[in-house]
Write a protein that holds these residues in place. Structure first.
Motif, short mmCIF file in Angstrom:
data_model
loop_
_atom_site.label_atom_id
_atom_site.label_comp_id
_atom_site.label_asym_id
_atom_site.label_seq_id
_atom_site.Cartn_x
_atom_site.Cartn_y
_atom_site.Cartn_z
N GLN A 1 0.89 -1.26 -0.07
CA GLN A 1 0.03 0.00 0.12
C GLN A 1 0.84 1.36 0.02
O GLN A 1 0.52 2.36 -0.54
N ASN A 2 1.80 1.13 0.76
CA ASN A 2 2.96 2.41 0.89
C ASN A 2 3.41 2.71 -0.41
O ASN A 2 3.61 3.81 -0.86
N GLN A 3 3.86 1.41 -0.98
CA GLN A 3 4.69 1.58 -2.36
C GLN A 3 3.70 2.29 -3.39
O GLN A 3 4.15 3.06 -4.12
N ARG A 4 2.35 1.70 -3.32
CA ARG A 4 1.64 2.30 -4.27
C ARG A 4 1.42 3.74 -4.27
O ARG A 4 1.33 4.56 -5.22
N ARG A 5 1.30 4.19 -3.03
CA ARG A 5 0.80 5.75 -2.92
C ARG A 5 2.01 6.54 -3.37
O ARG A 5 1.77 7.79 -3.53
N SER A 6 3.05 6.02 -3.40
CA SER A 6 4.24 6.87 -3.79
C SER A 6 4.75 6.87 -5.10
O SER A 6 5.38 7.62 -5.73
N LEU A 7 3.75 6.16 -6.13
CA LEU A 7 4.16 5.81 -7.38
C LEU A 7 4.17 7.34 -8.32
O LEU A 7 5.04 7.48 -9.15
N LEU A 8 3.46 8.32 -7.87
CA LEU A 8 3.37 9.54 -8.73
C LEU A 8 3.90 10.76 -7.87
O LEU A 8 3.98 11.83 -8.55
N ASP B 1 7.17 11.59 -7.44
CA ASP B 1 8.20 12.44 -8.18
C ASP B 1 7.68 13.25 -9.32
O ASP B 1 8.42 14.16 -9.81
N CYS B 2 6.50 13.18 -9.69
CA CYS B 2 6.13 14.05 -10.75
C CYS B 2 4.94 15.00 -10.36
O CYS B 2 4.58 15.86 -10.88
N ALA B 3 4.68 15.01 -9.19
CA ALA B 3 3.57 16.05 -8.59
C ALA B 3 4.44 17.38 -8.67
O ALA B 3 3.47 18.44 -9.11
N HIS B 4 5.62 17.67 -8.42
CA HIS B 4 6.13 19.02 -8.71
C HIS B 4 6.05 19.59 -9.91
O HIS B 4 6.43 20.52 -10.15
N VAL B 5 5.97 18.44 -11.10
CA VAL B 5 5.90 19.18 -12.41
C VAL B 5 4.58 19.89 -12.76
O VAL B 5 4.55 20.90 -13.41
N LEU B 6 3.36 19.86 -11.95
CA LEU B 6 2.41 20.69 -12.16
C LEU B 6 1.95 21.55 -11.22
O LEU B 6 2.57 21.58 -9.91
N ASP B 7 1.51 22.93 -11.62
CA ASP B 7 1.22 23.81 -10.64
C ASP B 7 -0.09 23.46 -10.06
O ASP B 7 -0.92 22.75 -10.56
N ASP B 8 -0.07 24.10 -8.57
CA ASP B 8 -1.39 23.75 -7.90
C ASP B 8 -1.74 22.18 -7.82
O ASP B 8 -3.08 21.84 -7.95
N CYS B 9 -0.74 21.64 -7.81
CA CYS B 9 -0.97 20.07 -7.73
C CYS B 9 -1.66 19.62 -6.56
O CYS B 9 -1.23 19.76 -5.09
N ALA B 10 -2.81 18.58 -6.55
CA ALA B 10 -3.29 18.04 -5.45
C ALA B 10 -3.22 16.50 -5.65
O ALA B 10 -3.67 15.99 -6.78
N ILE B 11 -3.01 15.80 -4.56
CA ILE B 11 -2.96 14.30 -4.64
C ILE B 11 -4.00 13.75 -3.86
O ILE B 11 -4.42 13.92 -2.89
N SER B 12 -4.80 12.74 -4.37
CA SER B 12 -5.55 11.78 -3.90
C SER B 12 -5.54 10.27 -4.10
O SER B 12 -4.50 10.05 -4.99
N TYR B 13 -6.00 9.56 -3.33
CA TYR B 13 -5.75 8.18 -3.72
C TYR B 13 -7.31 7.24 -3.82
O TYR B 13 -8.27 7.59 -3.06
N GLY B 14 -7.16 6.31 -4.47
CA GLY B 14 -8.16 5.47 -4.68
C GLY B 14 -8.50 4.34 -3.59
O GLY B 14 -7.56 4.45 -2.69
#
Length: 247
Positions: free
Chosen positions: A33-40, A42-55
């Motif tokens: 579960q922890n490994q899945r949560r981190s898969l994106l 490294d890409c979050a900083h590429v987007l402005d105003d980025c929000a992360i959520s999880y299924g």
């Protein structure tokens, strides 16, 4: 003379063994579960105003802005295809409303189990273009769908040269790419039906490349729409003249 352990000791050993297995399974599940949560991450900083959520499966989603355009990214696990290892797909969408735009989807290597794909939802079959892969389904919606597809031929064929691209979809609400980010472990899938993906984290360089591909498609659509509008304006006097003659 035979010798055996007392029944209470046998029961204790069985319970202890089951407890150890349960603890190990819980530990592995938490690690997964922890490994899945981190898969994106490294890409979050590429987007402005980025929000992360999880299924519910703990795979991440990103919502943000790139180049002034809203972007949605999510990871989609797929274990539906028979005799194939599980796949992890990135579904990446650049959102832009174009009311009345013809729509189409291009699906590579279709198996009929692509629950995440938009292409099968379109009602008309379109003609594939030269340079597209042999195993492909192209469908669309709207009287101008084939013309729009042809207008975008150069950029679509270029993007499809990447074997990890699974689908390109153009809709009135935006443009989507589906891209393979990883393949599941064979052992866990065959024995336990678990979805474990190693090295499936998306690299920022790949993320940027896919975003650039969406931008190329977007710009090609704008050019097509501008040309269509120009042609319509040029034809307007002829249409009015014909209408006058009919009266």
């Amino acid at each position: 003379m035979s010798w055996s352990l007392p029944s209470d000791i046998v029961a204790f050993i069985a319970v202890a063994g089951a407890a150890v297995v349960a603890i190990m399974a819980w530990r592995d599940h938490r690690a997964q579960q922890n490994q899945r949560r981190s898969l994106l991450d490294d890409c979050a900083h590429v987007l402005d105003d980025c929000a992360i959520s999880y299924g519910g499966d703990r795979f991440p989603r990103l919502d943000g802005v790139w180049g002034g355009q809203p972007v949605h990214a999510e990871l989609v696990p797929d274990s539906m295809t028979i005799r194939r290892l599980p796949q992890l797909w990135l579904s990446l969408t650049a959102l832009k409303s174009r009311r009345g735009l013809a729509e189409f989807g291009v699906l590579v290597r279709p198996a009929g189990t692509e629950f995440y794909a938009l292409t099968p939802t379109f009602d008309s079959r379109l003609e594939p273009l030269a340079g597209m892969p042999a195993e492909i389904v192209v469908r669309g919606r709207g009287h101008d769908a084939q013309r729009l597809l042809t207008s975008l031929q150069a950029v679509i064929v270029c993007i499809l040269s990447d074997p990890r691209v699974k689908e390109i979809a153009v809709t009135a609400r935006g443009v989507r790419l589906v891209w393979q980010t990883g393949e599941g472990r064979r052992g866990e899938h065959l024995l336990l039906r678990q979805l474990t993906f190693d090295d499936a984290g998306l690299r920022p360089a790949d993320f940027l490349k896919l975003l650039a591909s969406l931008k190329q498609i977007d710009e090609a659509i704008d050019a097509h729409v501008a040309l269509s509008q120009s042609e319509a304006l040029a034809d307007a006097p002829k249409v009015l003249e014909m209408a006058g003659h009919e009266r």
